[in-house]
Design a protein around this motif. Structure first.
Motif, PDB file in Angstrom:
ATOM      1  N   CYS A   1      57.518  52.630  12.694  1.00  0.00           N
ATOM      2  CA  CYS A   1      58.347  52.036  11.634  1.00  0.00           C
ATOM      3  C   CYS A   1      59.791  51.985  12.107  1.00  0.00           C
ATOM      4  O   CYS A   1      60.459  50.952  12.038  1.00  0.00           O
ATOM      5  N   SER A   2      60.268  53.121  12.616  1.00  0.00           N
ATOM      6  CA  SER A   2      61.660  53.218  13.060  1.00  0.00           C
ATOM      7  C   SER A   2      61.947  52.248  14.205  1.00  0.00           C
ATOM      8  O   SER A   2      63.050  51.715  14.312  1.00  0.00           O
TER       9      SER A   2
ATOM     10  N   GLY B   1      57.270  60.484  17.055  1.00  0.00           N
ATOM     11  CA  GLY B   1      56.018  60.326  17.786  1.00  0.00           C
ATOM     12  C   GLY B   1      56.263  59.529  19.055  1.00  0.00           C
ATOM     13  O   GLY B   1      55.799  59.878  20.139  1.00  0.00           O
ATOM     14  N   ASP B   2      57.011  58.469  18.918  1.00  0.00           N
ATOM     15  CA  ASP B   2      57.336  57.584  20.033  1.00  0.00           C
ATOM     16  C   ASP B   2      58.073  58.343  21.131  1.00  0.00           C
ATOM     17  O   ASP B   2      57.733  58.232  22.312  1.00  0.00           O
TER      18      ASP B   2
ATOM     19  N   ASN C   1      61.145  61.880  11.283  1.00  0.00           N
ATOM     20  CA  ASN C   1      60.629  62.094   9.924  1.00  0.00           C
ATOM     21  C   ASN C   1      59.486  63.109   9.923  1.00  0.00           C
ATOM     22  O   ASN C   1      58.824  63.305   8.917  1.00  0.00           O
TER      23      ASN C   1
ATOM     24  N   VAL D   1      56.604  62.967  10.926  1.00  0.00           N
ATOM     25  CA  VAL D   1      55.288  62.419  10.596  1.00  0.00           C
ATOM     26  C   VAL D   1      55.142  61.054  11.271  1.00  0.00           C
ATOM     27  O   VAL D   1      56.137  60.463  11.681  1.00  0.00           O
TER      28      VAL D   1
ATOM     29  N   GLY E   1      54.706  57.461  10.702  1.00  0.00           N
ATOM     30  CA  GLY E   1      54.829  56.555   9.571  1.00  0.00           C
ATOM     31  C   GLY E   1      53.926  55.337   9.712  1.00  0.00           C
ATOM     32  O   GLY E   1      53.052  55.074   8.883  1.00  0.00           O
ATOM     33  N   LEU E   2      54.106  54.612  10.795  1.00  0.00           N
ATOM     34  CA  LEU E   2      53.449  53.304  10.917  1.00  0.00           C
ATOM     35  C   LEU E   2      51.929  53.409  10.863  1.00  0.00           C
ATOM     36  O   LEU E   2      51.262  52.554  10.297  1.00  0.00           O
TER      37      LEU E   2
END
Ligand code: TPP
Lengths: 288, 601
Positions: A59-60, A102-103, A129, A131, A133-134
């Motif tokens: 997402c980010s 995560g990335d 975050n 977590v 997200g995507l």
């Protein structure tokens, strides 16, 4: 360089906004990070034609689409090596890397330590975050131990990594932490990071209201670094990043040391502009 | 007997006998004397210990292949005899060290015992065995001594001046010992070289790739060490900075190709080089380069796989991954270098294509070609156009569409810092501006755009001429009855076998394309014409190239597969061709049976 932009009127934060509408959920922390980035870009009057925002996937990592500069959304985890390639190719560009926890810390984790130790002159803002997200809410490398998600229904078995400690231990030359709920402060950090000649690592605490809403958990814990804190002291920085209580924010560490481009490159010209005459036949003659 | 080619193999123990460095010295000196050379070497993967061999084929005429049986074997120890004795022709020459073992009884050729170890001990030159051996070789076979000394000086002189003197002493010792102790005439001697031409260049396949890439304007390289591609990284690291470029050893192959993609986005011609395991890791980023339409060149020097496989052995087994390695429909241009000289041209060609069509181009080579040194005429860089990607013009300013749907599929690419046309590149499906877009219409349109570029490339490539297009050897195609269709480094052995057979009047022709995808199918069909049989030799077990050609042409092909980690020899090609030349009219049995022929190497 072609097409000077000097005569243009001063750019405002809104001028850095692209036509693409953010895809984030209402209340997403990443809006605060994006707002800070617009502010920081305007304050530094970055030339959109000479700025590249690079990201991974998440997402980010959608962020580059929302910024009216050059951008490159790469593959999951690969933001840093791509950003480094851009920077070596043209040290005159401002390169800002962005992405999620995560990335940056899971799939791209290997690149972090190596980017840090090379010290390329780029700024890396991680929207943490805690977590995924995507992909809709799985555990991330910064999630707390025992974190229950659809992929860890009995609680996660893995203790979280400490990104700031990781960056410091790898020899980062600039480390800061901000909070998306305080965009003004985060703007200052981004400006300081971009102006820092070297790799600037910024952990932007950025809650995910949909899968792990930490706004209320984090806000009371967010606090400035202690009075008299010295960002030139790496040991002091480590003691702050390993604190059990509270979430200190601010500039933890800054040091000046040679950058990657000063090592790999003789000049700071864009590689495509290098004028050095190259005669392949002279090279080939050496093999006779 | 005076011969036109001489095949010499040096076999020894890694780290002790220095057979490879002796071979390198011999190669360069023989080339400087005016001969053509072609080398082949195998090492153990370990640094110390294990057998190594170096083989030099020298000829009065160009030597396209590594040859067949050895004329001369120089065995530093008994193991070398055991390993290579069988490759020596029965009437060949064996040079061995009587301090290591006795002359093998079973060998009927000429054996000369040269006390290499004792001589080196007498001279107190622990590492001098290899040059003593070279000295003896040149005394026996009449190699010109002067160039050997000059080469030793060139090779070691600058870094280790003390080596020059000790090496000279070792060379002389071997030379004099042989002159004094071996009076008989050797059974064969190489004819005098053609002294009418300048000595040619001596390069390895990998060095030729680097030179070609630099000639094409490559100014950024990133790589991660891996055999047999490491020397491309090392050569780039040496050559790029002085000419204003940058070379960079990354943390892994993913980072290598990622940074190459980044550098290309910033407007630089950029390349990486790797081998199988690293190439597997690069697949996702290759897809990104296809999707975001970023020109990049990736060299894959094939070694035996799968997995870590045999790092120092060759194989032609990465065609499938080169063609199909990524997910989704991501057409890739795939080239395969055929010789050291061709490595130079195909490297230039790869940049020409990637810049023109804004897509990744994969250049395949393999261990045997990467590390082969050979003579080649001075390449002509003007034979391959040097081009740059299409850039935005004034018309594009305001509402710039990076991924505009054009007829050719190619659209102008803006460069940060040079074009006032900001856009965001992405691996997501996108609209003309680059913004994410998942509508059926846009996905189809952008897939078509990327596909059209590839189809355009096929048109551009269909009538390529020498040195880039198909190479044809042997009898005139109209008269040929049996054809050989090959790819990559197998070109050399095929050329040698087929030219020799054609010279004997046999109706055999060969065709070797450089561009594997898009395949020059029309040209292959034309070649196939009325051939009775088409043999496809390749160093892999499953016939990847044959399958690819069949998929594109529906031709009936006969696979000849070899998969031991070693290249074909001309004799193996000849033997297979002969099967189809001798009798067997109409329905050759081989066509009904499984068509795989196995020659273990
Ligand atoms: C190679 C690969 N594996 C998995 C994915 C799926 N994927 C996309 S984003 C993501 C994680 C996102 O989490 P984070 O990086 O923390 O970013 P966020 O969405 O939370 O901002 C994953 C696993 C992918 N795109 N590519």
């Amino acid at each position: 360089m072609a097409r000077e932009a000097k005569t243009k009127p001063k750019l405002l934060p809104k001028d850095y906004k692209s036509k693409v509408k953010p895809t984030w959920c209402p209340g997403c922390g990443d809006f605060g990070v994006l707002a800070s980035l617009y502010q920081a870009m305007a304050r530094m009057e970055l030339d959109p034609a000479r700025t590249v925002v690079v990201s991974g996937i998440g997402c980010s990592s959608r962020l580059p689409f929302f910024v009216q500069t050059y951008g490159f959304q790469t593959a999951h985890g690969r933001v840093l090596p791509v950003a480094i390639g851009v920077k070596i190719a043209n040290p005159a560009l401002t390169v800002i890397a962005v992405g999620g926890d995560g990335d940056g810390f899971s799939i791209g984790g290997n690149h972090l330590a190596h980017a840090v130790r090379r010290n390329p002159d780029i700024t890396y803002v991680v929207m943490d975050n805690e977590v995924y997200g995507l992909t809709k809410g799985q555990t991330s490398p910064t999630s707390p131990l025992g974190f229950k998600t659809k992929s860890t229904p009995y609680g996660s078995s893995d203790a979280p990594i400490n990104p700031m400690a990781w960056a410091l231990a790898s020899g980062v030359s600039f480390a800061a932490r901000g909070f998306s709920g305080d965009p003004k402060h985060l703007t200052d950090l981004i400006v300081a990071g971009v102006e820092h000649p070297g790799f600037a690592f910024i952990q932007a605490m950025s809650p995910c209201p949909t899968f792990y809403n930490t706004f209320d958990l984090w806000r009371p814990q967010i606090e400035a670094l202690p009075e008299g804190y010295d960002p030139g002291d790496r040991m002091q920085a480590l003691s702050q990043v390993f604190r059990d209580d509270g979430i200190p924010v601010g500039l933890f560490y800054r040091q000046e040391r040679p950058t990657l481009d000063s090592h790999t490159r003789v000049t700071a010209h864009p590689l495509r502009e290098e004028t050095e005459d190259f005669d392949v036949q002279a090279l080939l003659e050496m093999y006779r | 007997m005076i011969v036109d080619t001489l095949l010499v193999r040096l076999g020894g123990e890694s780290g002790i006998d220095n057979a490879i460095s002796a071979g390198d010295v011999l190669t360069l000196s023989v080339a400087r004397s005016g001969y053509h050379v072609h080398t082949f070497r195998t090492y153990p993967a370990e640094i110390k210990g294990g057998p190594v061999m170096f083989q030099l084929r020298a000829g009065v005429q160009p030597v396209p292949s590594l040859g067949d049986k050895l004329d001369v074997l120089l065995a530093f120890n008994e193991e070398a005899w055991q390993l290579h004795g069988e490759a020596l022709r029965p009437d060949g020459v064996l040079i061995f060290d009587p301090g290591e073992h006795d002359a093998p009884r079973e060998f009927g050729g000429t054996a000369y015992g040269v006390p290499l170890d004792r001589l080196s001990k007498d001279l107190n030159l622990r590492k001098g065995k290899n040059l003593i051996a070279l000295g003896a070789l040149s005394a026996l076979f009449g190699f010109d001594f002067q160039p050997i000394q000059a080469t030793v000086k060139d090779k070691f002189g600058r870094k280790r001046p003390e080596f020059v003197e000790s090496n000279r002493i070792a060379l002389m010792a071997g030379f004099e010992w042989a002159k004094e102790n071996i009076q008989d005439e050797v059974p064969f001697r190489l004819a005098a070289p053609d002294s009418t031409h300048d000595p040619e260049l001596v390069m390895s396949g990998n060095q030729a790739i680097v030179a070609g890439a630099l000639a094409a304007g490559c100014r950024y390289f990133a790589g991660y060490p891996i055999t047999p591609a490491s020397d491309i990284l090392e050569e780039m690291a040496k050559r790029l900075p002085p000419i204003g470029g940058a070379s960079f050893q990354t943390e892994d192959e993913i980072a290598a190709i990622a940074s190459v993609v980044g550098a290309s986005i910033a407007g630089v011609k950029a390349m990486t080089a790797t081998s199988g395991p690293g190439f597997s890791l690069m697949q996702e980023m290759l897809g990104l380069a296809t999707m975001a339409e970023v020109p990049v060149v990736v060299v894959n020097s094939m070694r035996a796989g799968p997995s870590t496989g045999m790092p120092t052995k060759m194989e032609q087994a990465d065609l499938n991954i080169a063609l199909y390695g990524g997910h989704g429909e991501a057409p890739r241009i795939v080239l395969a270098a055929r010789s050291v000289e061709d490595s130079f041209y195909q490297a230039m060609h790869a940049f020409y294509l990637s810049e023109t069509f804004q897509m990744p181009v994969i250049l395949l080579t393999d261990q045997s070609l990467s590390h082969r040194t050979a003579t080649l005429p001075m390449p002509d860089p003007y034979r391959v156009p040097v081009v740059e990607r299409l850039r935005p013009t004034a018309e594009d300013a305001g509402g710039y569409q990076r991924y505009r749907l054009t007829e050719s599929g190619v659209s102008p690419m803006g460069i940060p810092g040079f074009d006032a046309t900001p856009f965001t590149a992405t691996g997501l499906e996108h609209d003309e501006y680059g913004a994410p877009n998942y509508t059926p219409a846009m996905h189809s349109a952008q897939l078509d755009k990327r596909g059209h570029k590839f189809e355009r490339a096929a048109e551009v490539l269909c009538d390529l001429e020498y040195p880039l297009g198909c190479h044809a050897y042997g009898a005139p195609e109209a008269e040929a009855e049996v054809g050989v269709l090959a790819w990559g480094s197998t070109a050399g052995v095929v050329r040698e076998a087929v030219e020799e057979m054609a010279a004997e009047g046999l109706p055999v022709a060969a065709l070797v394309p450089a561009v594997i995808n898009p395949l020059p199918a029309e040209r292959i069909m034309e070649f196939a014409g009325h051939l009775r049989a088409i043999i496809v030799p390749e160093v892999n077990r499953t016939g990847q190239f044959a399958a690819w050609v069949k998929a594109n042409t529906e031709l009936h092909l006969i696979s000849l597969n070899k998969y031991g980690g070693l290249p074909f020899t001309p004799a193996e090609i000849r033997a297979k061709v002969m099967e189809f030349l001798v009798a067997k009219p109409q329905e050759p049995a081989a066509e009904l049976q499984p068509t795989e022929e196995v020659a273990h190497g």
